[in-house]
Design a protein around this motif. Sequence first.
Motif, PDB file in Angstrom:
ATOM      1  N   SER A  14       2.750  10.567  -2.071  1.00 24.45           N
ATOM      2  CA  SER A  14       3.165   9.141  -2.439  1.00 24.45           C
ATOM      3  C   SER A  14       2.503   8.552  -3.269  1.00 24.45           C
ATOM      4  O   SER A  14       3.147   7.894  -4.191  1.00 24.45           O
ATOM      5  CB  SER A  14       3.386   8.444  -1.042  1.00 24.45           C
ATOM      6  N   THR A  15       1.145   8.532  -3.417  1.00 22.88           N
ATOM      7  CA  THR A  15       0.409   7.801  -4.341  1.00 22.88           C
ATOM      8  C   THR A  15       0.680   8.364  -5.603  1.00 22.88           C
ATOM      9  O   THR A  15       0.700   7.548  -6.675  1.00 22.88           O
ATOM     10  CB  THR A  15      -1.159   7.851  -3.767  1.00 22.88           C
ATOM     11  N   LEU A  16       0.554   9.623  -5.880  1.00 25.84           N
ATOM     12  CA  LEU A  16       0.716  10.099  -6.980  1.00 25.84           C
ATOM     13  C   LEU A  16       2.099   9.809  -7.801  1.00 25.84           C
ATOM     14  O   LEU A  16       2.176   9.521  -8.982  1.00 25.84           O
ATOM     15  CB  LEU A  16       0.692  11.509  -7.178  1.00 25.84           C
ATOM     16  N   LEU A  17       3.062   9.701  -6.760  1.00 29.06           N
ATOM     17  CA  LEU A  17       4.239   9.310  -7.459  1.00 29.06           C
ATOM     18  C   LEU A  17       4.404   7.947  -7.842  1.00 29.06           C
ATOM     19  O   LEU A  17       4.911   7.497  -8.977  1.00 29.06           O
ATOM     20  CB  LEU A  17       5.587   9.729  -6.590  1.00 29.06           C
ATOM     21  N   GLU A  18       4.034   7.190  -7.140  1.00 24.99           N
ATOM     22  CA  GLU A  18       3.938   5.564  -7.526  1.00 24.99           C
ATOM     23  C   GLU A  18       3.169   5.438  -8.533  1.00 24.99           C
ATOM     24  O   GLU A  18       3.182   4.507  -9.544  1.00 24.99           O
ATOM     25  CB  GLU A  18       3.453   4.903  -6.240  1.00 24.99           C
ATOM     26  N   LEU A  19       1.864   6.051  -8.816  1.00 23.65           N
ATOM     27  CA  LEU A  19       0.906   6.000  -9.746  1.00 23.65           C
ATOM     28  C   LEU A  19       1.704   6.564 -11.106  1.00 23.65           C
ATOM     29  O   LEU A  19       1.639   5.672 -12.011  1.00 23.65           O
ATOM     30  CB  LEU A  19      -0.279   7.051  -9.780  1.00 23.65           C
ATOM     31  N   VAL A  49       1.004  -1.191  -0.033  1.00 26.26           N
ATOM     32  CA  VAL A  49       0.110   0.129   0.002  1.00 26.26           C
ATOM     33  C   VAL A  49       0.936   1.215   0.070  1.00 26.26           C
ATOM     34  O   VAL A  49       2.014   1.328   0.823  1.00 26.26           O
ATOM     35  CB  VAL A  49      -0.877  -0.032   1.311  1.00 26.26           C
ATOM     36  N   VAL A  50       0.413   2.139  -0.772  1.00 27.36           N
ATOM     37  CA  VAL A  50       1.033   3.929  -0.765  1.00 27.36           C
ATOM     38  C   VAL A  50      -0.185   4.632  -0.513  1.00 27.36           C
ATOM     39  O   VAL A  50      -1.167   4.345  -1.040  1.00 27.36           O
ATOM     40  CB  VAL A  50       1.839   3.880  -2.027  1.00 27.36           C
ATOM     41  N   SER A  51       0.200   5.489   0.619  1.00 22.81           N
ATOM     42  CA  SER A  51      -0.995   6.382   0.859  1.00 22.81           C
ATOM     43  C   SER A  51      -0.615   7.887   1.011  1.00 22.81           C
ATOM     44  O   SER A  51       0.475   8.099   1.172  1.00 22.81           O
ATOM     45  CB  SER A  51      -1.625   5.817   2.260  1.00 22.81           C
ATOM     46  N   ALA A 101      -6.720  10.770   2.156  1.00 24.81           N
ATOM     47  CA  ALA A 101      -7.663  11.104   1.142  1.00 24.81           C
ATOM     48  C   ALA A 101      -7.488   9.971   0.046  1.00 24.81           C
ATOM     49  O   ALA A 101      -8.539   9.580  -0.657  1.00 24.81           O
ATOM     50  CB  ALA A 101      -7.578  12.503   0.619  1.00 24.81           C
ATOM     51  N   VAL A 102      -6.177   9.564   0.072  1.00 28.29           N
ATOM     52  CA  VAL A 102      -5.975   8.564  -1.338  1.00 28.29           C
ATOM     53  C   VAL A 102      -5.208   7.431  -0.849  1.00 28.29           C
ATOM     54  O   VAL A 102      -4.137   7.597  -0.091  1.00 28.29           O
ATOM     55  CB  VAL A 102      -5.153   9.301  -2.338  1.00 28.29           C
ATOM     56  N   VAL A 103      -5.626   6.187  -1.304  1.00 28.31           N
ATOM     57  CA  VAL A 103      -4.711   5.045  -0.987  1.00 28.31           C
ATOM     58  C   VAL A 103      -4.507   4.325  -2.226  1.00 28.31           C
ATOM     59  O   VAL A 103      -5.394   4.305  -3.110  1.00 28.31           O
ATOM     60  CB  VAL A 103      -5.382   3.925  -0.214  1.00 28.31           C
ATOM     61  N   GLY A 104      -3.279   3.972  -2.544  1.00 29.19           N
ATOM     62  CA  GLY A 104      -2.956   3.096  -3.802  1.00 29.19           C
ATOM     63  C   GLY A 104      -2.679   1.764  -3.276  1.00 29.19           C
ATOM     64  O   GLY A 104      -1.863   1.588  -2.222  1.00 29.19           O
ATOM     65  N   ILE A 105      -3.361   0.925  -4.136  1.00 35.82           N
ATOM     66  CA  ILE A 105      -2.931  -0.421  -3.991  1.00 35.82           C
ATOM     67  C   ILE A 105      -1.863  -1.149  -4.889  1.00 35.82           C
ATOM     68  O   ILE A 105      -2.189  -0.921  -6.160  1.00 35.82           O
ATOM     69  CB  ILE A 105      -4.162  -1.370  -3.962  1.00 35.82           C
ATOM     70  N   LYS A 106      -0.803  -1.607  -4.367  1.00 40.62           N
ATOM     71  CA  LYS A 106       0.323  -1.770  -5.338  1.00 40.62           C
ATOM     72  C   LYS A 106       0.340  -3.216  -5.512  1.00 40.62           C
ATOM     73  O   LYS A 106       1.240  -3.834  -6.405  1.00 40.62           O
ATOM     74  CB  LYS A 106       1.646  -1.721  -4.835  1.00 40.62           C
TER      75      LYS A 106
END
Length: 106
Positions: A30-35, A24-26, A87-92
């Motif tokens: 951080s989420t925008l960078l990983e996206l 997870v990235v949150s 506000a945002v969570v990225g599932i990797k």
Amino acid sequence: MINNVDKSKKVCSFIGLAMRAGKVVSGDDSTLLELKKGRVKLVLIAEDASKNTQKLFKDKSSYRNIPYIICLTKNDMGLSMGKSPRAVVGIKDEGFADSIKRLMEV
């Protein structure tokens, strides 16, 4: 039939599991960078995130053909990871992403 409260609890559980697995990235930056690096398989956007944040992540996700779901609240997302509101969570991880998508019927 699973109601929305049960769905929310299950999504929170998946986020917590993915967090413990390091998948997870949150947070916005951080989420925008990983996206942008193509490492995120699913983006979860809080229902109570600002309109600008929602639009930013909808646009960035759509541009990169990465699915996104608007669900939970910032507080729920943060609590599910043991962190402050997010506000945002990225599932990797593809497996966790697929499980959440199936649960939310996306």
